[in-house]
Each structure stands twice: as C-alpha cells, then as structure tokens.
Design a protein around this motif. Structure first.
Motif, PDB file in Angstrom:
ATOM      1  N   TRP A  63      10.917  20.611   0.807  1.00 11.55           N
ATOM      2  CA  TRP A  63      11.080  19.687   1.895  1.00 11.55           C
ATOM      3  C   TRP A  63      10.352  20.189   3.188  1.00 11.55           C
ATOM      4  O   TRP A  63      10.220  19.696   4.344  1.00 11.55           O
ATOM      5  CB  TRP A  63      12.526  19.440   2.485  1.00 11.55           C
ATOM      6  CG  TRP A  63      13.520  18.461   1.663  1.00 11.55           C
ATOM      7  CD1 TRP A  63      13.788  19.091   0.237  1.00 11.55           C
ATOM      8  CD2 TRP A  63      13.925  17.394   1.935  1.00 11.55           C
ATOM      9  NE1 TRP A  63      14.640  17.816  -0.271  1.00 11.55           N
ATOM     10  CE2 TRP A  63      14.534  16.897   0.656  1.00 11.55           C
ATOM     11  CE3 TRP A  63      13.688  16.656   3.086  1.00 11.55           C
ATOM     12  CZ2 TRP A  63      15.420  15.686   0.816  1.00 11.55           C
ATOM     13  CZ3 TRP A  63      14.593  15.643   3.020  1.00 11.55           C
ATOM     14  CH2 TRP A  63      15.238  14.997   1.883  1.00 11.55           C
ATOM     15  N   ALA A  75       8.430  18.325   5.900  1.00  8.53           N
ATOM     16  CA  ALA A  75       8.903  17.034   6.324  1.00  8.53           C
ATOM     17  C   ALA A  75       8.979  16.886   7.572  1.00  8.53           C
ATOM     18  O   ALA A  75       8.845  15.877   8.185  1.00  8.53           O
ATOM     19  CB  ALA A  75      10.145  16.674   5.709  1.00  8.53           C
ATOM     20  N   GLY A 113       6.261  15.277  10.225  1.00 12.08           N
ATOM     21  CA  GLY A 113       5.965  13.902  10.384  1.00 12.08           C
ATOM     22  C   GLY A 113       5.190  13.495   9.131  1.00 12.08           C
ATOM     23  O   GLY A 113       3.779  13.729   8.986  1.00 12.08           O
ATOM     24  N   VAL A 114       5.882  12.968   8.325  1.00 19.42           N
ATOM     25  CA  VAL A 114       5.003  12.251   6.970  1.00 19.42           C
ATOM     26  C   VAL A 114       4.677  11.089   6.823  1.00 19.42           C
ATOM     27  O   VAL A 114       5.855  10.234   7.166  1.00 19.42           O
ATOM     28  CB  VAL A 114       5.957  13.335   5.611  1.00 19.42           C
ATOM     29  CG1 VAL A 114       5.364  12.573   4.488  1.00 19.42           C
ATOM     30  CG2 VAL A 114       5.795  14.478   5.675  1.00 19.42           C
ATOM     31  N   LYS A 115       3.566  10.581   6.729  1.00 23.00           N
ATOM     32  CA  LYS A 115       3.349   9.231   6.410  1.00 23.00           C
ATOM     33  C   LYS A 115       3.995   8.412   5.538  1.00 23.00           C
ATOM     34  O   LYS A 115       4.252   9.094   4.316  1.00 23.00           O
ATOM     35  CB  LYS A 115       1.895   9.189   6.722  1.00 23.00           C
ATOM     36  CG  LYS A 115       1.203   9.159   8.117  1.00 23.00           C
ATOM     37  CD  LYS A 115      -0.197   8.749   7.784  1.00 23.00           C
ATOM     38  CE  LYS A 115      -0.950   8.857   9.146  1.00 23.00           C
ATOM     39  NZ  LYS A 115      -0.833  10.165   9.823  1.00 23.00           N
ATOM     40  N   TRP A 116       4.268   7.266   5.603  1.00 19.46           N
ATOM     41  CA  TRP A 116       4.672   6.281   4.538  1.00 19.46           C
ATOM     42  C   TRP A 116       3.605   6.343   3.379  1.00 19.46           C
ATOM     43  O   TRP A 116       2.317   6.400   3.328  1.00 19.46           O
ATOM     44  CB  TRP A 116       4.900   5.028   5.127  1.00 19.46           C
ATOM     45  CG  TRP A 116       5.332   3.810   4.145  1.00 19.46           C
ATOM     46  CD1 TRP A 116       6.294   4.065   3.191  1.00 19.46           C
ATOM     47  CD2 TRP A 116       5.064   2.341   4.178  1.00 19.46           C
ATOM     48  NE1 TRP A 116       6.534   2.962   2.704  1.00 19.46           N
ATOM     49  CE2 TRP A 116       6.078   1.959   3.019  1.00 19.46           C
ATOM     50  CE3 TRP A 116       4.368   1.479   4.943  1.00 19.46           C
ATOM     51  CZ2 TRP A 116       5.954   0.327   2.942  1.00 19.46           C
ATOM     52  CZ3 TRP A 116       4.306   0.342   4.615  1.00 19.46           C
ATOM     53  CH2 TRP A 116       5.297  -0.114   3.825  1.00 19.46           C
ATOM     54  N   GLY A 117       4.108   6.448   1.922  1.00 23.31           N
ATOM     55  CA  GLY A 117       3.149   6.368   0.775  1.00 23.31           C
ATOM     56  C   GLY A 117       2.720   7.680   0.619  1.00 23.31           C
ATOM     57  O   GLY A 117       1.656   7.683  -0.202  1.00 23.31           O
ATOM     58  N   ASN A 118       3.358   8.865   0.962  1.00 27.47           N
ATOM     59  CA  ASN A 118       2.800  10.158   0.689  1.00 27.47           C
ATOM     60  C   ASN A 118       3.934  10.895   0.061  1.00 27.47           C
ATOM     61  O   ASN A 118       3.984  12.345   0.459  1.00 27.47           O
ATOM     62  CB  ASN A 118       2.239  10.856   1.901  1.00 27.47           C
ATOM     63  CG  ASN A 118       1.115  12.157   1.207  1.00 27.47           C
ATOM     64  OD1 ASN A 118       0.801  12.040  -0.010  1.00 27.47           O
ATOM     65  ND2 ASN A 118       0.933  12.890   2.127  1.00 27.47           N
TER      66      ASN A 118
END
Lengths: 693, 161
Positions: A320, A323, A326-331
């Motif tokens: 983690w 995390a 800031g982790v983008k959607w879809g990754n």
C-alpha cells in the motif's frame, strides 16, 4: 533441555571468521527473543556509541522457547536487534521482527539465536545446516548472490542448499517429485541493503520482513548478503500434553471456525481477521491461497506465501505504500508489481509511504522538480503509475536524483534540504518520532504515541488499538451498537491489566491521556509487549485477545492465553504478572543502552505537528470516527477523540511523572538503584563508568 | 455475497466539453481533498488532487465484504476508504466546480435509509462520481477500457489538451 530451548546461541564474527557459541541458559532469565537479544547485545557490543555501520555493531536474530512449536502465533517469529541506521537523529539500538519459517528452522538446527559481529572483507553469506556453519563467498568468485534481489537470492540459496530446482515459493511439485517442507529458511538483504539505504529491510520468503530499523543496511555494511538455516532436529518441550491441551483449548475458544459470527462490524477475534489480512498475496495470477502462512499459525496473513503469485506473501503496507500520494482510477495493478519491486530491493514500505505525499507536496508547490530548489527529474506527473514507482525506488536504491538524499531517510533528507522544521511543523512530513513515519496517533492513542517517543521506533503494536479504535469506530460506521457499553468495556480490559487491574488506565479523554493512570498504562504496555510479544514472541497480530465474539460476554482469552503455551513448553510457572515484571526489566535494559548511546529527555519528544495540527490543512480534509473509551464527569462513554492535538506543558509533565513511576532520574535515565533492583548490575556499572548516572 | 447493486436516481446532463476538461483538471496542493483509508493496521491519510483520484481512492474500499463469511475468512480484510460525504460534495462544488455532481451527492442521501451508515453511502458516492467521470471522458473523447485501465495515449492526450 526439555524446555523449548535448543541450548546454544550461534556467534559469527565476520571479520575473523570465528564461529563460537553462547549458552542459552545464561540468558534464559529474559525468556527469549528481545530480552535475550538485548542482553547478548549488551555483552558483545562493548562500545554502545558506535554507528550502525561500524563493524563492531552486533546484530542478533533471536528465537525463544515457543518458536518452532505448536504454540499459535508464536512458532514463526524472529526478533532482530542491533544498532540501526534508520532512527534519527541518533541511530538507536533498535528492533524489528518477522514471521515465517526462519525462527523454527533455526531451532530445528539446534540454535536459539544468532549474533553477528565484524565485517567480511568481501561479500559473504552464512550457511547453517544443523551444527555445520559455513561462511560462504557471496561474490562473483563464489555463489554470486551479491547484487541480487531478495527473491532471487532466496531462490539461488534454495538450489545451493537443497541441490534441487525447487521454486522457493513452493514446496516442490508432487510427493514423487520431491515435495518437502525441509527447505532452507533464508533471510537476506536486497540491493537497498547492499547500497546502505538506511531503511533497508531484511526479507524472508517474500512477504516476511524485518522492515524497521534498517537491518538490511546493517547486513550490507557487514558485506553479509544472507543467512540460511536448515535444521533436521526437533525441539524438546516440557509438557507435550499440556501444549496439546492448550492448543485444543485455544481452538475451541479463540475462534469458532464452524460457526462464523460476524456479529458486529469488524469484530473478530484478534488474530482471526482484520487489517494485516491478505491484501495482495494470493488471489492473483495463480488464484487462491496456499495452505501456509507463518509456521504453526492458522491466521495466514501471508496466505500468498508459498504461492507463485506476484508479491508472494506480501500483505499490509508493503502493498500500500504508494497509496497516499494519490492513485488514479484504473491503476490498481501498480500496487502488486511495485510491491514485488519493493520486496526485491528490500525497502521498508513505511518510509516510502511517508515520503511520497511529502515529495508530491514539494513538487506541487514548485519546490522540487527540474530547475527547482530541490532538483529532481523524477516523473512526478505520473505518480501512482508503474513507471513512477520504479523510478522512485530505483533512485533510492541507486542513490541517484533525490535518491542520493532520500536513501538517508526522510528526516535526514529534510534536514539537508532545509525543510525539516517547516514540513514537520505543518505535518506535511508526517514524522511521529525518531524519524519514523506516523502510524497510529499520539493525539488519540497515547499508549502508541507516547510509547513510541519513549522508545526507539514506531512501536507497531496493535492491541489496544484493535479493541478501542477499530471495533469501536467501525460500529457506528455500520450503524451497529457497540459490542459492550463503555463502562463494561473499560472494566473488562482493565481487569486484565495485571498487576494493576485498573480500568481507569484506558481512559482516553482529553485529561485522561496525561493522567497518572495513563502513566501506568504506558508503562504496563511497554512491559507487556517487551515480554509477551517481543520476548516470548507471540505475534502482534495474534494477541492481545481482549475482545472475542465467540466467548461469553465477549471476554477475550488474555491474560490466560499468554502463560498457558509458554509454561507448557518451558515447564516454568511464569505468571502473566511475572511476564510484565520481566518486560519491565527488559525495557530498563533497553533504556540503559539508549542512555549509553547519548539519549537525553529531548529524545522523548514527539514531532511538533502533533502539538499543532488536528487535521491536515487542506481545502477539505478528513474527519473520521476515532471512537475510544473516555471517563468524563464521572461516567464512561465512547467518544470521537479525532481532531485534538497535544499540549507541550501537559506532555512534559506526563514525561516527568512517567520517569518517576519507572524509577528513572530527572533526565529519564534508569537509576543505579532501579537497574540493580532488576538484576541489571552490569548496565548500572557501565552507565556509572560513563558518568551518565 | 456480492455487493448490493448500486442504483443512483440522479440523472446528470452531459457537461459541455470545456466544462468537462475543467472538471478533470488537478487542483493545487492547498486545494486538495484528504481522505483516509481506515485499516485495522493503521490509518492512512490520502491526498486527492483530482476527481479521478477520488475513484482511485474509493477503489481501496471493500467495506461491503462485512458480513460475508467467505470474504472475511478467506480475504480477512476490511478496508474503509472514508471520505466525509459533506466534505466530498463541498470539494466537488468549490474546487472541481461541478455543482451538478455535488448536488446529486447531497440529494442521493435522502434516498437511503440511514445516510450516516457509511458503506451504502460510499457506494452511492462512488457510483455517482464514476458515472460522472465517464461522462467527462465521453464528452472529451477519452477512451476507457472495460478493465478500467486507461490507455497511455489517452492519458497523454488529456494532459496535452
């Protein structure tokens, strides 16, 4: 000896190549694990003021009586100690701990522990097969382990020791093709340790790691790549029937596998469920879990250990760490592949977890980047991607770009960059104490924060937090009632806090966290964990069982559980309270070592932001339920204590009363009288000789 | 037990392309949203700089496994990605600038039994934001693969735009 001990501790001097041993019986008064490790370190490391990378530093890997037995949650634990390069500003004598098979295999080979001193001239590894101990060439002229990632080193050692092509993540294929559990147990450093990254881990079987302290770098500084144990012996225990009875008792009471009762949100017996669960390891490429976690344990946090899935055995923050930035959607896949890279390099995830949001802040505020005050060409516009995380970890391991400073740890990098005071005051660099990342919160959970400040590292002991934060905070989130009224909860826990048996010790009100009751609780907690978790070495995620949905009135198995297995194995009659007494002794020995290293009361302080910031100063910041027991206006209740911050004067007053309670002087150093009361005469003498007391 | 099907009642009109591009932009450090992943092993504050990152954050949530013996016993995990609903809608309104989405998040609370119970509220917020982000993509012309992974070219294109 039919008492769980193998009887001897292996000592390897890498400078001279000398291999010798100590008698375990000379250290048995400490139980095992941490206590023994502290005492062995005290005896073998003559000058405690040396740096972590000094060849004279002694690193110990210790077991205790219950390791390698059927005692649940304890069979696989191994305690690592020595002067660590990670703590800041002083490289404290510190500790870490890992699970798996290493401790058990060490015992099967006939050793209770290993103490390593000196520095090899060239890269080596230590190959132990029962009584046969060999220091082997790990360089290109020998077994060519130096430069490998931890998984790869482990795989190669498997082949070197067992002579087979068994995949180190497996047990072999079929029975006919050589399936066996008799495989070498290996712990190694990765390239981070070789390159002296101060937060380099020691890794065992993928997800098992001694993460805190920087012991991977201590290995690296000694030119030591790995240690392997292969044992064919057994462990004699005092009362096999009592051990089997204890296991049956535990099985019947700890968690009812046949009648699952998720009666309340997040409410499981302590070791059955919860946060250190299997997040990455199993259900990936190969699907499902392998039937093995740590030796002797039914919980299988590392359910992927032994699996050929990606990130085998990894769980918790090793998967983690990126995390927070800031982790983008879809990754989502970034988590898995980067966990593999992290573990191969042997990097402590917590440091990365703290570093990333801070670095992103510096990038987004134009302080860090190409041509900026802090020069960096890392692709910060792609944070959260595989490409960024690889570049980030590569720069740390190779000491390139900002990695040249970051490999020294965030606290040292921030100091060099002139950012420490600014960013630790704002909380953007979330150091809690000793340069370690914020974890659980001193502002809400004083036993965690204050215990961390009084020690050497983030304590990472999830016991009271499990009962009085996790369960109590989950219930309202799910619209459910609390398991027990606050008064009953405090009384139930308080009754187990032996020898005090005082429910007021778990008063986390604004006044309670500075009270004499909290002084007592922090002292009790330091002692409890020093002995029962770190010396008897029950896993932190196995005990403490304070609240159990499968028992009458939710009463957990503590304090009955801890001595039951320990005594069955040792044949002793060690009471729970006696364990607290031994833990206090060990806590004092550690404290004496820190004063020999130059400790002052200033080192007991928490980082400044915890005295100024309730929540981060963002546009919309977080507010979470942080429900704990409080005693206010003569009544117990549950209260959300999130958002408060500490008061300097009250904290300093707490420290003064804490010192007095422990029998320490005004500078926080154990007095000669206190040390001698616990039989620590040698420590008293050494402190006196140094003019410290 | 699979998560309950999430049904949102809001019907949001497609934004203009110019608006959609603005809504997809990242905000400054001071304007960021902070959420927290609640784990038994530690609280994990997470900085969020864009509406897409809200979805990245919610992706860590598995609060709907609670009550599912198989999921809990085998998975042994309960991670709550916590964003106070009022703070999320305020941030979307004031920083992202999409008042229609913020209004929808506020309004949806009226349709569930107890808006203070977090898991169903979170799933509604997640569904609304996801639906809206897909609208942005549609308007702007970003392809979004079925497995949820954006093509690198698309991400690059969006940056350039």
């Amino acid at each position: 000896m039919a008492n769980g001990y193998a009887g001897k501790i292996l000592v390897v001097d890498l400078s001279t190549g000398e291999i010798s041993s100590l008698n375990t019986a000379d250290y048995a008064e400490y139980g095992g694990g941490h206590g023994m490790g502290s005492a062995v370190f005290f005896d073998l490391c003559k000058d405690k003021t040396i740096s972590a990378y000094d060849p004279a530093n002694v690193v110990t890997l210790m077991t205790g009586p219950i390791q390698g037995t059927l005692a649940p949650f304890g069979a696989g634990r191994c305690e690592v100690q020595g002067i660590g390069p990670q703590p800041w500003p002083i490289e404290w004598f510190t500790r870490s701990n890992f699970g798996g098979r290493f401790a058990g295999m060490m015992k099967f080979a006939g050793w209770d522990g290993l103490a390593i001193t000196g520095k090899a001239e060239n890269p080596v590894w230590i190959d132990v097969r029962d009584d046969e101990v060999t220091i082997r060439d790990a360089g290109e002229s020998g077994d060519a382990l130096w430069g490998l990632g931890t998984y790869d080193a482990e795989q190669k050692i498997y082949k070197l020791v067992s002579g087979s092509d068994t995949d180190w993540t497996m047990f072999g294929g079929s029975r006919d093709s050589g399936r066996s559990t008799l495989n070498p147990a290996v712990v190694s450093c990765g390239q981070a340790g070789e390159n002296l990254v101060r937060f380099a881990s020691l890794i065992h079987e993928g997800g098992g790691g001694a993460g805190q302290g920087g012991f991977g770098a201590v290995f690296g500084s000694k030119n030591l790549k790995a240690v392997s144990f292969m044992g064919t012996g057994d462990i004699e225990i005092a009362d096999p029937k009592a051990l089997m009875d204890a296991r049956a008792w535990w099985h019947a009471n700890y968690f009812n596998w046949d009648e699952y009762k998720p009666s309340l949100p997040g409410l499981h017996s302590y070791g059955e469920g919860g946060g250190a669960g299997n997040m990455v390891g199993g259900p990936l490429k190969t699907g499902g879990h392998r039937p093995i976690g740590c030796m002797g344990c039914t919980k299988l946090c590392h359910g992927g250990r032994g699996s050929s899935a990606e990130a085998p055995g990894s769980s918790c923050f090793d998967s983690w760490y990126q995390a927070q930035a800031g982790v983008k959607w879809g990754n989502p896949a970034a988590s898995v592949s980067n966990t593999d890279l992290l573990q191969q390099y042997g990097i402590n995830a917590w440091e990365g977890s703290m570093a990333l949001p801070w670095l992103v802040k510096l990038y987004r505020t134009d302080i860090l980047g190409p041509g900026k005050q802090i020069e960096s060409n890392l692709p910060f516009d792609a944070v959260g991607s595989d490409a960024f995380n690889k570049a980030f970890l590569d720069c740390i391991v190779n000491g390139t770009d900002i990695g040249a400073d970051l490999k020294e740890g965030c606290a040292r990098a921030a100091t060099k960059w002139g950012r420490y005071d600014i960013d630790v005051t704002s909380g953007d660099l979330a150091i809690a104490a000793h340069g370690y990342a914020h974890h659980y919160d001193a502002r809400t959970e004083s036993e965690w924060g204050f215990g961390t400040a009084l020690g050497d590292r983030d304590i990472n002991e999830h016991d009271i937090t499990w009962v009085l934060y996790w369960h109590t905070s989950m219930a309202p989130l799910y619209g459910q009632p609390q398991a027990l009224p606050a008064k009953e909860m405090a009384e139930m826990i308080g009754a187990t806090l032996l020898p005090y048996a005082d429910p007021m010790m778990v008063d986390f009100s604004d006044e309670g966290i500075y009270s004499d009751n909290m002084v007592k609780f922090v002292s009790w907690h330091r002692a409890y964990t020093r002995f029962w978790k770190q010396s008897a070495m029950y896993c932190d995620w196995g005990i403490t069982d304070w609240l159990n949905p499968w028992t009458e009135g939710y009463k957990g198995l503590t304090p009955e559980l801890e001595p039951k297995f320990y005594n069955a194995v040792t044949g002793n009659d060690t009471s729970f309270e006696k364990g607290i007494e031994i833990g206090t002794k060990i806590w004092n020995l550690d404290r004496a070592i820190w004063y020999l290293q130059g400790r002052t009361p200033a080192n007991d302080q928490l980082a400044e932001w915890q005295f100024r910031i309730g929540t981060p100063a963002a546009h919309s910041t977080y507010e979470i339920p942080y429900i704990m027991t409080v005693f206010e206006n003569g009544e117990w209740s549950y209260k959300n204590v999130w958002g408060r911050f500490l008061d300097h004067a009250k904290y300093d007053d707490f420290l003064a009363r804490y010192y007095k309670f422990e029998g320490w002087n005004d500078n926080g150093c154990p007095t000669g009288e206190t040390l001698k009361k616990y039989g620590l005469d040698k420590a008293a003498d050494e402190l006196a000789d140094a003019g410290i007391i | 037990m699979a998560a309950d099907e999430v049904i949102t009642r809001a019907v949001l009109a497609l934004p203009e392309e110019r608006e959609a591009r603005r809504y997809l932009q990242e905000c400054s450090f001071d304007d960021r949203l902070v959420g927290v992943i609640m784990k038994a092993s530690g609280t994990l504050p997470v900085d969020i700089y864009s509406i897409e990152q809200v979805l990245g954050f919610f992706a860590y949530d598995n609060s709907d496994v609670q009550g599912d013996p198989d999921a809990v016993i085998q998975g042994r995990r309960l991670d709550v990605a916590y964003l106070a609903p009022a703070r999320l809608s305020r941030w979307i309104r004031e920083i992202v600038g999409d008042a229609a989405l913020a209004d929808a998040i506020d309004a949806e609370a009226a349709w569930i039994e107890d808006p203070n119970i977090y898991p169903p509220r979170m799933r509604l917020m997640r569904e609304l934001v996801a639906t809206r982000v897909l609208q942005y993509y549609d308007v702007v012309g970003i392809r979004f693969a079925a497995d949820g992974v954006q093509a690198d070219d698309d991400a690059k294109l969006r940056k350039e735009q």
